[in-house]
Design a protein around this motif. Sequence first.
Motif, PDB file in Angstrom:
ATOM      1  N   ALA A  31      35.668  91.548 -43.477  1.00 17.62           N
ATOM      2  CA  ALA A  31      35.123  90.359 -44.145  1.00 17.62           C
ATOM      3  C   ALA A  31      36.227  89.692 -44.949  1.00 17.62           C
ATOM      4  O   ALA A  31      37.082  90.363 -45.525  1.00 17.62           O
ATOM      5  CB  ALA A  31      33.961  90.734 -45.048  1.00 17.62           C
ATOM      6  N   GLU A  32      36.191  88.373 -44.975  1.00 18.01           N
ATOM      7  CA  GLU A  32      37.143  87.584 -45.749  1.00 18.01           C
ATOM      8  C   GLU A  32      36.392  86.646 -46.668  1.00 18.01           C
ATOM      9  O   GLU A  32      35.337  86.135 -46.303  1.00 18.01           O
ATOM     10  CB  GLU A  32      38.022  86.723 -44.832  1.00 18.01           C
ATOM     11  CG  GLU A  32      39.123  87.438 -44.146  1.00 18.01           C
ATOM     12  CD  GLU A  32      40.007  86.483 -43.343  1.00 18.01           C
ATOM     13  OE1 GLU A  32      39.808  85.246 -43.405  1.00 18.01           O
ATOM     14  OE2 GLU A  32      40.888  86.993 -42.646  1.00 18.01           O
ATOM     15  N   LYS A  33      36.966  86.430 -47.844  1.00 21.35           N
ATOM     16  CA  LYS A  33      36.400  85.450 -48.765  1.00 21.35           C
ATOM     17  C   LYS A  33      37.152  84.146 -48.564  1.00 21.35           C
ATOM     18  O   LYS A  33      38.368  84.098 -48.626  1.00 21.35           O
ATOM     19  CB  LYS A  33      36.548  85.936 -50.200  1.00 21.35           C
ATOM     20  CG  LYS A  33      35.723  85.169 -51.187  1.00 21.35           C
ATOM     21  CD  LYS A  33      35.777  85.818 -52.547  1.00 21.35           C
ATOM     22  CE  LYS A  33      34.358  85.988 -53.009  1.00 21.35           C
ATOM     23  NZ  LYS A  33      34.280  86.594 -54.323  1.00 21.35           N
ATOM     24  N   VAL A  40      33.064  85.387 -44.759  1.00 21.72           N
ATOM     25  CA  VAL A  40      33.060  85.254 -43.305  1.00 21.72           C
ATOM     26  C   VAL A  40      33.335  86.628 -42.711  1.00 21.72           C
ATOM     27  O   VAL A  40      34.232  87.338 -43.161  1.00 21.72           O
ATOM     28  CB  VAL A  40      34.146  84.253 -42.842  1.00 21.72           C
ATOM     29  CG1 VAL A  40      34.190  84.155 -41.333  1.00 21.72           C
ATOM     30  CG2 VAL A  40      33.918  82.896 -43.454  1.00 21.72           C
ATOM     31  N   THR A  41      32.550  87.033 -41.715  1.00 26.98           N
ATOM     32  CA  THR A  41      32.777  88.287 -41.003  1.00 26.98           C
ATOM     33  C   THR A  41      33.689  87.999 -39.816  1.00 26.98           C
ATOM     34  O   THR A  41      33.401  87.119 -39.016  1.00 26.98           O
ATOM     35  CB  THR A  41      31.450  88.891 -40.510  1.00 26.98           C
ATOM     36  OG1 THR A  41      30.579  89.064 -41.633  1.00 26.98           O
ATOM     37  CG2 THR A  41      31.675  90.225 -39.841  1.00 26.98           C
ATOM     38  N   ILE A  42      34.790  88.756 -39.729  1.00 28.31           N
ATOM     39  CA  ILE A  42      35.783  88.572 -38.671  1.00 28.31           C
ATOM     40  C   ILE A  42      35.718  89.771 -37.727  1.00 28.31           C
ATOM     41  O   ILE A  42      35.730  90.914 -38.163  1.00 28.31           O
ATOM     42  CB  ILE A  42      37.214  88.486 -39.251  1.00 28.31           C
ATOM     43  CG1 ILE A  42      37.297  87.470 -40.372  1.00 28.31           C
ATOM     44  CG2 ILE A  42      38.231  88.240 -38.147  1.00 28.31           C
ATOM     45  CD1 ILE A  42      37.258  86.049 -39.949  1.00 28.31           C
ATOM     46  N   ILE A  43      35.651  89.507 -36.420  1.00 30.91           N
ATOM     47  CA  ILE A  43      35.647  90.560 -35.404  1.00 30.91           C
ATOM     48  C   ILE A  43      36.871  90.359 -34.526  1.00 30.91           C
ATOM     49  O   ILE A  43      37.016  89.322 -33.882  1.00 30.91           O
ATOM     50  CB  ILE A  43      34.364  90.507 -34.550  1.00 30.91           C
ATOM     51  CG1 ILE A  43      33.137  90.607 -35.449  1.00 30.91           C
ATOM     52  CG2 ILE A  43      34.369  91.622 -33.507  1.00 30.91           C
ATOM     53  CD1 ILE A  43      31.841  90.323 -34.751  1.00 30.91           C
ATOM     54  N   GLU A  44      37.771  91.361 -34.519  1.00 30.15           N
ATOM     55  CA  GLU A  44      38.990  91.292 -33.717  1.00 30.15           C
ATOM     56  C   GLU A  44      38.911  92.282 -32.564  1.00 30.15           C
ATOM     57  O   GLU A  44      38.263  93.312 -32.682  1.00 30.15           O
ATOM     58  CB  GLU A  44      40.230  91.687 -34.524  1.00 30.15           C
ATOM     59  CG  GLU A  44      40.359  91.161 -35.880  1.00 30.15           C
ATOM     60  CD  GLU A  44      41.599  91.688 -36.576  1.00 30.15           C
ATOM     61  OE1 GLU A  44      42.619  91.968 -35.931  1.00 30.15           O
ATOM     62  OE2 GLU A  44      41.525  91.834 -37.792  1.00 30.15           O
ATOM     63  N   GLY A  45      39.628  91.988 -31.501  1.00 28.33           N
ATOM     64  CA  GLY A  45      39.773  92.938 -30.412  1.00 28.33           C
ATOM     65  C   GLY A  45      38.826  92.742 -29.242  1.00 28.33           C
ATOM     66  O   GLY A  45      38.837  93.526 -28.309  1.00 28.33           O
ATOM     67  N   VAL A  46      37.997  91.714 -29.287  1.00 25.19           N
ATOM     68  CA  VAL A  46      37.091  91.446 -28.167  1.00 25.19           C
ATOM     69  C   VAL A  46      37.866  90.682 -27.105  1.00 25.19           C
ATOM     70  O   VAL A  46      38.552  89.706 -27.404  1.00 25.19           O
ATOM     71  CB  VAL A  46      35.861  90.630 -28.627  1.00 25.19           C
ATOM     72  CG1 VAL A  46      34.948  90.330 -27.456  1.00 25.19           C
ATOM     73  CG2 VAL A  46      35.106  91.371 -29.708  1.00 25.19           C
ATOM     74  N   GLY A  77      28.857  84.474 -43.215  1.00 24.44           N
ATOM     75  CA  GLY A  77      28.128  85.474 -43.979  1.00 24.44           C
ATOM     76  C   GLY A  77      28.718  86.866 -43.794  1.00 24.44           C
ATOM     77  O   GLY A  77      29.582  87.099 -42.965  1.00 24.44           O
ATOM     78  N   ASP A  78      28.222  87.799 -44.611  1.00 21.25           N
ATOM     79  CA  ASP A  78      28.690  89.187 -44.560  1.00 21.25           C
ATOM     80  C   ASP A  78      27.704  90.004 -43.727  1.00 21.25           C
ATOM     81  O   ASP A  78      26.617  90.337 -44.184  1.00 21.25           O
ATOM     82  CB  ASP A  78      28.795  89.752 -45.979  1.00 21.25           C
ATOM     83  CG  ASP A  78      29.441  91.117 -46.018  1.00 21.25           C
ATOM     84  OD1 ASP A  78      29.834  91.630 -44.948  1.00 21.25           O
ATOM     85  OD2 ASP A  78      29.550  91.683 -47.114  1.00 21.25           O
ATOM     86  N   HIS A  79      28.081  90.330 -42.502  1.00 19.62           N
ATOM     87  CA  HIS A  79      27.195  91.041 -41.573  1.00 19.62           C
ATOM     88  C   HIS A  79      27.756  92.396 -41.170  1.00 19.62           C
ATOM     89  O   HIS A  79      27.369  92.934 -40.143  1.00 19.62           O
ATOM     90  CB  HIS A  79      26.978  90.188 -40.310  1.00 19.62           C
ATOM     91  CG  HIS A  79      26.390  88.860 -40.589  1.00 19.62           C
ATOM     92  ND1 HIS A  79      25.069  88.696 -40.948  1.00 19.62           N
ATOM     93  CD2 HIS A  79      26.942  87.627 -40.587  1.00 19.62           C
ATOM     94  CE1 HIS A  79      24.831  87.407 -41.138  1.00 19.62           C
ATOM     95  NE2 HIS A  79      25.949  86.745 -40.933  1.00 19.62           N
ATOM     96  N   SER A 100      35.689  97.708 -41.757  1.00 19.96           N
ATOM     97  CA  SER A 100      36.403  97.740 -43.035  1.00 19.96           C
ATOM     98  C   SER A 100      35.395  97.515 -44.167  1.00 19.96           C
ATOM     99  O   SER A 100      34.545  96.634 -44.085  1.00 19.96           O
ATOM    100  CB  SER A 100      37.465  96.663 -43.047  1.00 19.96           C
ATOM    101  OG  SER A 100      38.042  96.564 -44.330  1.00 19.96           O
ATOM    102  N   ASN A 101      35.504  98.291 -45.229  1.00 18.08           N
ATOM    103  CA  ASN A 101      34.578  98.167 -46.359  1.00 18.08           C
ATOM    104  C   ASN A 101      35.044  97.186 -47.421  1.00 18.08           C
ATOM    105  O   ASN A 101      34.290  96.862 -48.325  1.00 18.08           O
ATOM    106  CB  ASN A 101      34.330  99.531 -46.998  1.00 18.08           C
ATOM    107  CG  ASN A 101      33.574 100.457 -46.071  1.00 18.08           C
ATOM    108  OD1 ASN A 101      32.730 100.011 -45.300  1.00 18.08           O
ATOM    109  ND2 ASN A 101      33.872 101.737 -46.142  1.00 18.08           N
ATOM    110  N   GLU A 102      36.288  96.742 -47.326  1.00 20.08           N
ATOM    111  CA  GLU A 102      36.849  95.848 -48.342  1.00 20.08           C
ATOM    112  C   GLU A 102      36.721  94.392 -47.909  1.00 20.08           C
ATOM    113  O   GLU A 102      36.798  94.074 -46.741  1.00 20.08           O
ATOM    114  CB  GLU A 102      38.318  96.181 -48.571  1.00 20.08           C
ATOM    115  CG  GLU A 102      38.540  97.585 -49.052  1.00 20.08           C
ATOM    116  CD  GLU A 102      40.023  97.927 -49.125  1.00 20.08           C
ATOM    117  OE1 GLU A 102      40.853  97.006 -48.995  1.00 20.08           O
ATOM    118  OE2 GLU A 102      40.329  99.105 -49.306  1.00 20.08           O
TER     119      GLU A 102
END
Length: 104
Positions: A31-33, A40-46, A77-79, A100-102
């Motif tokens: 997640a990024e602020k 915003v929730t970021i998903i990498e590696g797809v 959002g934070d998902h 990631s929890n941070e």
Amino acid sequence: MKKKLFSGLPIDLENTTKEIEKEFQKIIVRAEKRSYGKIVTIIEGVDPSIAKETLKSLKQKLGCGGTYKDNLIELQGDHREKIKKLLLELGFKEENIEISNEIE
């Protein structure tokens, strides 16, 4: 004009290759602020070949907006808590999903 009888791979085989691709991908969720305190929730590696389908499915199930750019899926959002279960339903392997929890 003649119709082509065969074009490319059969649909069943094409779907099977997509499922196999999902099993070997290393997914990182964080997640990024952003500006104005939005998260915003970021998903990498797809893999890019299945990223748009994955994004569409996640947006529908989470009821949020999102985009795919620079080989990243971004969801508004934070998902992070819900995303692992949804990725497992889509066929990704649990061992390959890292959350990631941070908040960065």
